[in-house]
Write an enzyme that holds these catalytic residues in place. Structure first.
Site, PDB file in Angstrom:
ATOM      1  N   HIS A   1       0.814  -1.219   0.000  1.00  9.07           N
ATOM      2  CA  HIS A   1       0.000   0.000   0.000  1.00  9.07           C
ATOM      3  C   HIS A   1       0.849   1.270   0.000  1.00  9.07           C
ATOM      4  O   HIS A   1       0.343   2.368  -0.247  1.00  9.07           O
ATOM      5  CB  HIS A   1      -0.943  -0.006   1.200  1.00  9.07           C
ATOM      6  N   ARG A   2       2.142   1.163   0.272  1.00  9.10           N
ATOM      7  CA  ARG A   2       3.007   2.336   0.202  1.00  9.10           C
ATOM      8  C   ARG A   2       3.211   2.776  -1.241  1.00  9.10           C
ATOM      9  O   ARG A   2       3.560   3.936  -1.495  1.00  9.10           O
ATOM     10  CB  ARG A   2       4.366   2.036   0.843  1.00  9.10           C
TER      11      ARG A   2
END
Length: 435
Positions: free
Chosen positions: A408-409
């Site tokens: 998700h980064r």
């Protein structure tokens, strides 16, 4: 000039290697390019080649021994040369590792060589200062001993010349934990009674304890790192596999008549994934601290199961290769992986990975991301099931479920959804990825 042969760094994560067997023996003549020995790294079994010629004069490490990167393995002498006088560190001046560096597999020599012994003029480590005795231990063993509170001067060393290595420290810590009672803890407020802890299972004569090899240790460390440091999230999509199955049957019929190899379902999935990654470039990226690296080419890794675990050989510039090229390349890489003959450049540097368990009968699953990548595609089996068609009727169909694990980064939900949507479009209209 005499050449000292050292344990080379054959992968980006390699810290030690196991010398499986010497191909050359003491007294053998060695030419440039000759295979000296077979070495097992954390990812594959490699052939260690000679980069100089001469005679194998001495061997310091026997078959089956595991040693640190940079540790001395053998001595190579040129024509008419005699064994040189050793320096204080016990090593001849010139080393094969000085000419064995390869840009893709090794960093600077100073990063791979073991530190020289600390001169007497330098202050001793705390444990050595107390005893006044110089302890022979590897840097990794010292680090682990400091973390676990193990006194090095009390340990026997199993390394060359009695050198203490990491396994000696871990073994001593484990024995101490089993035999030394823990110090009493301060009294704590009374708490509600809890069920007694379940003791560990006893090992019977029928049970087998399997020592971790370098590859399994690396898999354990990297996947633990991935699961604890990468914020995973998961997406899933069901794809109509019937168009893909039909096209594969047509192409394989033509290939069989022409005497060409047949395509597998995985070949089409790899091709579709490569094209998808090129169409959705934000998914073909990795997290690099304060930046995101978005790759200009698709280096497609494919998980291959082997006896010791799994490896992920890489198809280079996959977005530019045809279905036939991808099919031939992955078959060749998988064969090399299973025989442990992959070279470092054949399994390093992937930008995203495909893991297919469909042939094992797995309906669907989510895989763990392979760092530093930010995406891994999980592929299940093709299932025959009743489906509702465009006219609202229930008809027999073939479906395949894809799981997408994302970092998700780097990859937001919308980007992951775009990736799956494009993959679905290509697989349900497979002719699109062939043009």
């Amino acid at each position: 000039m005499p050449i000292t042969i050292e344990m080379p760094k054959l992968s980006d994560t390699m810290t030690e290697g196991t010398l499986l067997r010497w191909v050359k023996k003491v007294g053998d003549t060695v030419a440039v390019g000759d295979v000296l020995a077979e070495v097992e790294t954390d990812k594959a079994t490699m052939e260690m080649e000679a980069f100089d010629e001469g005679t194998l004069s001495e061997v310091y490490v026997g078959d089956g021994q595991t040693v640190q990167v940079g540790q001395k393995l053998a001595l190579l002498l040129g024509a008419g040369e005699a064994k040189p006088a050793e320096s204080k560190s016990g090593s001849p001046v010139s080393k094969q590792s000085d000419v064995q560096k390869k840009p893709d597999t090794e960093k600077k020599a100073s990063q791979t060589k073991q530190p020289e012994p600390v001169p007497a003029s330098q202050p001793l480590k705390p444990a050595e200062a107390e005893s006044g005795v110089r302890v022979k231990a590897s840097p990794l063993a010292r680090k682990v001993a400091a973390e676990l509170g193990v006194q090095l001067q009390t340990l026997p060393g199993s390394g060359p010349g009695g050198r203490i290595v990491r396994d000696d420290v871990l073994s001593a810590h484990e024995n101490r934990s089993q035999t030394v009672p823990q110090a009493p803890k301060p009294a704590a407020p009374a708490a509600p009674a809890t069920p007694a802890a379940i003791p560990p299972l006893a090992v019977s004569q029928e049970d087998i304890k399997i020592q971790l090899g370098g590859m399994r240790r690396t898999i354990a460390a990297r996947l633990l790192e991935a699961k604890t440091t990468i914020p995973h999230f998961y997406l899933q999509a069901e794809v109509d596999a019937e168009p893909l199955v039909q096209l594969r049957q047509q192409l394989n019929t033509a290939n069989e008549a022409a005497g060409l190899p047949k395509f597998t379902v995985n070949d089409f999935i790899l091709k579709a994934t490569a094209v998808t990654a090129a169409h959705v470039p934000k998914a073909n990226a990795s997290f690099a601290g304060d930046t995101i690296v978005q790759y200009g080419s698709v280096q497609l890794a494919c998980a291959v199961a082997i006896d010791d675990g799994l490896v992920t050989p890489v198809i280079r510039d996959a977005q530019a290769k045809s279905l036939s090229q991808i099919s031939a390349e992955i078959k060749d890489l998988a064969a090399k992986a299973r025989s442990k003959k992959l070279k470092p450049e054949q399994y390093q540097g992937g930008t995203l990975t495909v893991s297919n368990l469909g042939s094992y009968g797995v309906d669907q699953f989510f895989a763990i991301i392979n760092p530093p990548q930010s995406l891994i595609l999980s592929v299940g089996a093709i299932l025959k099931k009743p489906v509702v068609n465009a006219a609202g009727a229930i008809v027999p169909g073939q479906r395949i479920v894809f799981g997408l694990s994302c970092d998700h980064r780097v990859v937001d939900g919308a980007i992951g959804a775009q990736f799956l949507a494009e993959l679905k479009r290509l697989l349900e209209t497979p002719a699109l990825m062939l043009v």
